[in-house]
Design an enzyme around this catalytic site. Structure first.
Site, PDB file in Angstrom:
ATOM      1  N   ALA A 274       0.826  -1.214   0.000  1.00  0.00           N
ATOM      2  CA  ALA A 274       0.000   0.000   0.000  1.00  0.00           C
ATOM      3  C   ALA A 274       0.856   1.259   0.000  1.00  0.00           C
ATOM      4  CB  ALA A 274      -0.962   0.020   1.193  1.00  0.00           C
ATOM      5  N   LYS A 275       2.040   1.163  -0.636  1.00  0.00           N
ATOM      6  CA  LYS A 275       2.885   2.331  -0.829  1.00  0.00           C
ATOM      7  C   LYS A 275       2.730   2.899  -2.237  1.00  0.00           C
ATOM      8  CE  LYS A 275       6.163   0.488   2.528  1.00  0.00           C
ATOM      9  NZ  LYS A 275       7.481  -0.167   2.712  1.00  0.00           N
ATOM     10  N   ALA A 276       1.938   2.195  -3.037  1.00  0.00           N
ATOM     11  CA  ALA A 276       1.506   2.690  -4.347  1.00  0.00           C
ATOM     12  C   ALA A 276       0.059   2.259  -4.533  1.00  0.00           C
ATOM     13  CB  ALA A 276       2.386   2.133  -5.472  1.00  0.00           C
TER      14      ALA A 276
END
Length: 310
Positions: A274-276
């Site tokens: 969930a970093k992109a």
């Protein structure tokens, strides 16, 4: 769709060259073309804040003015970098320079007071000036603010510089925050340690997360320009974790993915953390950022100025 062979003509501009790369559309040429298109869109999006991550010797490698100009013209909203790049910006702000064409006899270089970064060279006398100047600046800053965040410290340092080409000074004047989570791992960090031998200070790394988080959540969309990997790359991507990641990113790296290192990880991998964002526009270009990013940036700016359309 066929791979079209690139046609290079006399006098063609950089945007035209990148269009020819797009006509090929594959391998490195295709990636450079896609990265240029994405960067153009990121810069042209008024709702997007762009974070720039800088690792490796990009300031000594000739990219100081490029980074400074991106801050000055408002293209980037935050810079996340290594302490080393800040050190080298300060080295030049204090009158020093970076040199070339000294050769590769490292023992001889050491005897002559010259340090080597690939084929970039520094002089020990420039570092002596840096040490003297930064200690004076530390005294001014910490005497008034003994408890300060890393970002605040860098901002305050910028107020003591008078070099218009300085990244740190320009960020200070434009109100663009610079984050350096690994600042201690640099000559600047060493000078901080030297200062603490006779002075008590608190350099608050956690406090930076408050301002960075506020910046992330104050914008509709977040984009990232990631040059190199390491801690600056992770700090940039992780800063967007609580909002589900970045919406778009261009990464230029020389590192490989097989070892599982973050530096070589394809940007798509960030989706699993969930970093992109799901559906985010991500382009990774494999190569030397000092060679590729100036071309990609020049192409994007040329398109924004109307030289070449979609």
């Amino acid at each position: 769709m066929n791979v079209n062979h690139m046609n290079i003509t006399q006098g063609m501009g950089v945007a035209e060259l990148i269009e020819e790369m797009g006509r090929s559309g594959v391998l490195g040429a295709g990636r450079v073309h896609r990265a240029t298109k994405l960067l153009r869109g990121m810069i042209d999006d008024p709702e997007m804040a762009i974070f720039m991550s800088v690792a490796g010797p990009l300031v000594p490698g000739g990219m100081r003015r490029i980074i400074r100009d991106l801050i000055d013209d408002g293209t980037i909203s935050a810079l996340i970098t290594s302490g080393a790049n800040l050190t080298h910006d300060l080295l030049e702000a204090f009158g020093g320079a970076h040199y070339r064409d000294y050769g590769f006899d490292d023992e001889k270089l050491h005897q002559e007071g010259i340090g080597r970064i690939g084929d970039v060279y520094t002089r020990s006398e420039d570092f002596e000036v840096f040490e003297s100047e930064i200690q004076e600046i530390f005294s001014c800053i910490f005497s008034a603010k003994p408890h300060i965040s890393i970002q605040e410290l860098i901002h305050e340092i910028g107020g003591h510089l008078d070099d218009d080409m300085s990244i740190i000074r320009t960020a200070h004047l434009r109100g663009v925050p610079i984050y350096a989570p690994g600042i201690i791992d640099s000559m600047l960090g060493l000078q901080l340690w030297m200062y603490t031998q006779d002075n008590r200070i608190c350099l608050d790394a956690v406090k930076d997360m408050h301002s960075l988080s506020d910046l992330v959540f104050s914008h509709e969309r977040i984009g990232a320009i990631i040059l190199g990997g390491g801690l600056p790359k992770h700090y940039t991507l992780a800063s967007t974790l609580l909002r589900g990641g970045v919406d778009a990113a261009v990464q230029i790296t020389m590192d490989r993915s097989e070892t599982g290192s973050l530096s070589g990880a394809p940007l798509e991998e960030a989706k699993s953390w969930a970093k992109a964002q799901a559906g985010s526009n991500l382009v990774t270009v494999v190569g030397d950022a000092t060679a590729l990013f100036p071309v990609i940036l020049a192409g994007a700016l040329s398109e924004l100025q109307g030289e070449v359309g979609d």
